[in-house]
Design a protein around this motif. Structure first.
Motif, short mmCIF file in Angstrom:
data_model
loop_
_atom_site.label_atom_id
_atom_site.label_comp_id
_atom_site.label_asym_id
_atom_site.label_seq_id
_atom_site.Cartn_x
_atom_site.Cartn_y
_atom_site.Cartn_z
N GLU A 149 53.15 34.85 42.87
CA GLU A 149 52.98 34.56 41.74
C GLU A 149 51.84 34.11 41.10
O GLU A 149 50.96 34.33 40.13
CB GLU A 149 54.03 33.59 41.52
N ILE A 150 51.08 32.83 41.74
CA ILE A 150 49.83 32.42 41.50
C ILE A 150 48.82 33.68 41.87
O ILE A 150 48.18 33.02 40.77
CB ILE A 150 49.38 31.30 42.27
N LEU A 151 48.08 33.70 42.75
CA LEU A 151 48.01 34.53 42.62
C LEU A 151 48.20 36.19 41.38
O LEU A 151 47.03 36.24 41.01
CB LEU A 151 47.62 35.39 44.02
N ARG A 152 48.81 35.98 41.05
CA ARG A 152 48.75 36.87 40.05
C ARG A 152 48.36 37.08 38.50
O ARG A 152 48.48 37.34 37.94
CB ARG A 152 50.62 38.14 39.99
N ARG A 153 49.01 35.43 38.33
CA ARG A 153 48.31 34.85 37.21
C ARG A 153 47.13 34.75 37.32
O ARG A 153 46.91 35.19 36.14
CB ARG A 153 49.82 33.27 36.29
N ALA A 154 46.53 34.66 37.83
CA ALA A 154 44.88 34.64 38.24
C ALA A 154 44.47 35.73 37.93
O ALA A 154 43.53 35.77 37.65
CB ALA A 154 44.57 33.54 39.04
N ALA A 155 45.03 36.20 38.62
CA ALA A 155 44.39 37.71 38.68
C ALA A 155 44.50 38.37 36.96
O ALA A 155 43.28 39.60 36.74
CB ALA A 155 44.77 38.78 39.21
N ASP A 156 45.56 38.07 36.17
CA ASP A 156 45.78 38.13 34.65
C ASP A 156 44.86 38.38 33.86
O ASP A 156 44.06 38.68 33.21
CB ASP A 156 47.16 38.17 34.11
N LYS A 157 44.39 36.43 34.29
CA LYS A 157 42.90 35.69 33.63
C LYS A 157 41.62 37.03 33.75
O LYS A 157 41.09 36.85 33.11
CB LYS A 157 43.31 34.34 34.15
N VAL A 158 41.56 36.96 35.40
CA VAL A 158 40.27 37.47 35.62
C VAL A 158 40.46 38.85 35.22
O VAL A 158 38.96 39.46 34.62
CB VAL A 158 39.99 37.45 37.31
N LEU A 159 41.13 39.64 34.97
CA LEU A 159 40.61 41.25 34.61
C LEU A 159 41.68 41.30 33.30
O LEU A 159 41.58 42.41 32.59
CB LEU A 159 41.92 42.12 35.74
N SER A 160 41.84 39.90 32.35
CA SER A 160 42.00 40.71 31.37
C SER A 160 40.96 40.51 30.34
O SER A 160 41.07 40.56 29.02
CB SER A 160 43.12 39.91 30.41
N ASP A 161 39.31 39.53 30.88
CA ASP A 161 38.05 39.02 31.00
C ASP A 161 37.26 39.73 30.93
O ASP A 161 36.74 39.81 31.75
CB ASP A 161 38.28 36.92 30.79
N PRO A 162 36.27 40.91 29.80
CA PRO A 162 35.11 41.30 30.23
C PRO A 162 33.65 40.17 30.60
O PRO A 162 33.45 40.56 31.59
CB PRO A 162 35.26 42.38 29.19
N ALA A 163 34.12 39.15 30.39
CA ALA A 163 33.05 38.02 30.58
C ALA A 163 33.28 38.12 32.30
O ALA A 163 32.73 37.24 32.98
CB ALA A 163 32.59 36.88 29.73
N VAL A 164 34.59 38.00 32.26
CA VAL A 164 34.76 37.57 34.07
C VAL A 164 34.99 38.92 35.32
O VAL A 164 34.20 38.70 35.95
CB VAL A 164 35.92 36.81 33.53
#
Length: 466
Positions: free
Chosen positions: A34-49
């Motif tokens: 779950e921790i990794l899923r939340r972090a992946a959501d942040k990464v993959l939802s921001d084009p700058a990242v």
């Protein structure tokens, strides 16, 4: 009327579940999905990242992770953060191979010295690099590395084979070649569980500097330690155990050695870190800590420069976990308490189920410090009884897999020095299952001493990875 004599149908006994105390993996229940899923959501939802995260990265690795790690590790070890001292890797095992590619030569480098008993899957990495015939065991004593033995061995090696032949590799300007490699797990060693004390760490670094040796320190268990003196149920409220200084922390402030090229400071120790035991082996992300020159030189390994920084996308996800505090919380609330509880239970079980036979178990990683850590306990069987290989073979009849000491002999020798040792992993199976595994081991020993040994089939290729 005559009795028919019919018998009640026999009840089939349920098959035992296979218990694997060899596999050195984290429990599935401790994986932070779950921790990794939340972090992946942040990464993959921001084009700058996600745009740079999905592209080739800089040679030293994903820069935000290097910056976050510099701060996180400085707090853990009590040192000043310096991002230049870090290089992102594809995990501890992959990084050993890269270090050998960049900093050794098949002619110039005389030997690889591996502390034995040794993490058994490290040896093939050295063999693949051409050091199979020059891989030498370095015996442990009560304080892990026997530095005096190593000093004598280095001198003898150099007197016998010390002629400097022209190397095949041309590492300059960003790399150099070392005459020796010294490999160890200085904290909570795999398999013995021992920890190298500070005085020994200092002595080892100075020895390496005198002989142009590079110490590869697998620091994968440094942040997985706990007190063994507590009598209460392990909890996240207990104070964290500060790790001892890394060998690289001792080496870097000493400055360049006489073996460094002009205007360069490569140092003589590299800390090989990994998220495999902190988040999960599938993350395949780690870090190397050394001098700025060493870290940059490591980033110039050919496969890294061609393929780009290792673990670029995963590194971006891990960065979020570190920055958001998810890693600290996961270690504090789940991982360390769970491992401490398992360790306590397995030591109690060994004493209860095997103590009658004179079996001993290492309870503290470093003398009387009252600290243990890692994934394993190292068990010693008494003289006059079965060997570890015999116990492991017969344990298979009880649907139990354990690791005999011969597996941890450097060079995969006959294991004569460790024929009385077993390594038991308490991280993979669930807590109650680990205890049941020790109970089955007790059954094996009782049958042996009663002369009714059940011989099981030999087993091969049971997994156990770093």
């Amino acid at each position: 009327m005559a009795q028919t004599g019919n018998k009640e149908p026999e009840t089939k006994q349920p098959e035992k579940k296979l218990i694997n105390l060899l596999r050195g993996w984290p429990s599935p229940h401790l994986l932070p999905s779950e921790i990794l899923r939340r972090a992946a959501d942040k990464v993959l939802s921001d084009p700058a990242v996600f745009v740079p995260a999905l592209q080739y990265g800089p040679d030293p690795g994903y820069e935000p992770l290097r910056e976050a790690l510099a701060v996180w590790l400085s707090a853990a070890y009590g040192v000043k953060p310096d991002v230049r001292e870090l290089c992102i890797t594809g995990g501890a095992s992959q990084n050993i191979a890269c270090v050998l590619q960049s900093y050794t030569d098949p002619v110039y480098t005389l030997a690889v010295w591996a502390v034995t008993p040794c993490y058994f899957l490290a040896c093939p990495i050295f063999e693949d690099a051409g050091f199979g015939e020059r891989l030498r065991g370095l015996p442990e004593d009560e304080e892990e590395v026997d530095v005096e033995f190593l000093e004598r061995a280095l001198q003898e090696c150099e007197e016998k084979e010390g002629r400097e032949e022209k190397p095949y590799k041309h590492p300059t300007p960003h790399r150099k070649l070392y005459r020796h490699i010294i490999y160890l797990v200085p904290t909570c060693a795999n398999p013995s569980g021992k920890t190298l004390p500070l005085a020994r760490r200092t002595a080892l670094v100075h020895l390496a500097r005198r002989h142009n040796a590079l110490i590869i320190a697998d620091d994968v268990y440094d942040l997985l330690q706990w007190p063994t003196t507590t009598t209460t149920t392990p909890s996240s409220s207990q104070a964290e155990i500060p790790p001892l200084p890394r060998l690289s922390d001792i080496d870097i402030p000493l400055g360049p050695s006489p073996h460094d090229p002009p205007a360069r400071h490569f140092g003589h120790a590299v800390s090989n870190g990994s998220f495999s035991k902190l988040l999960g082996p599938g993350v395949r992300t780690g870090w190397a800590h050394g001098t700025p020159d060493f870290a940059y030189g490591l980033a110039q390994t050919g496969s890294t420069r061609s393929g780009g920084a290792p673990s670029q996308l995963t590194a971006a996800i891990v960065t979020q976990v570190v920055v958001d505090g998810g890693l600290d919380g996961h270690l504090r609330e789940r991982v360390r308490p769970a491992l401490q509880a398992r360790h306590t239970r397995v030591v109690e079980a060994v004493k209860r189920e095997l103590g009658w036979a004179g079996v001993r178990v290492v309870e503290s990683s470093e003398g009387g410090r009252g600290v243990f850590g890692g994934y394993f306990v190292w068990v010693t069987l008494p003289e006059g009884g079965p060997t570890a290989a015999e116990v492991a073979e017969r344990a298979r009849a009880e649907e139990l897999i354990v690791a005999p000491g011969g597996m941890f002999e450097v060079g995969m020798g006959d294991g004569g020095r460790f024929e009385r040792n077993l390594r038991l992993c308490f991280s993979w199976e669930e807590e109650e299952v680990v205890v049941e595994g020790v109970e089955r081991l007790g059954t094996v020993l009782r049958r042996w001493y009663q002369g009714t040994v059940a011989v099981g089939e030999k087993w091969e290729n049971a997994e156990g990875h770093k």
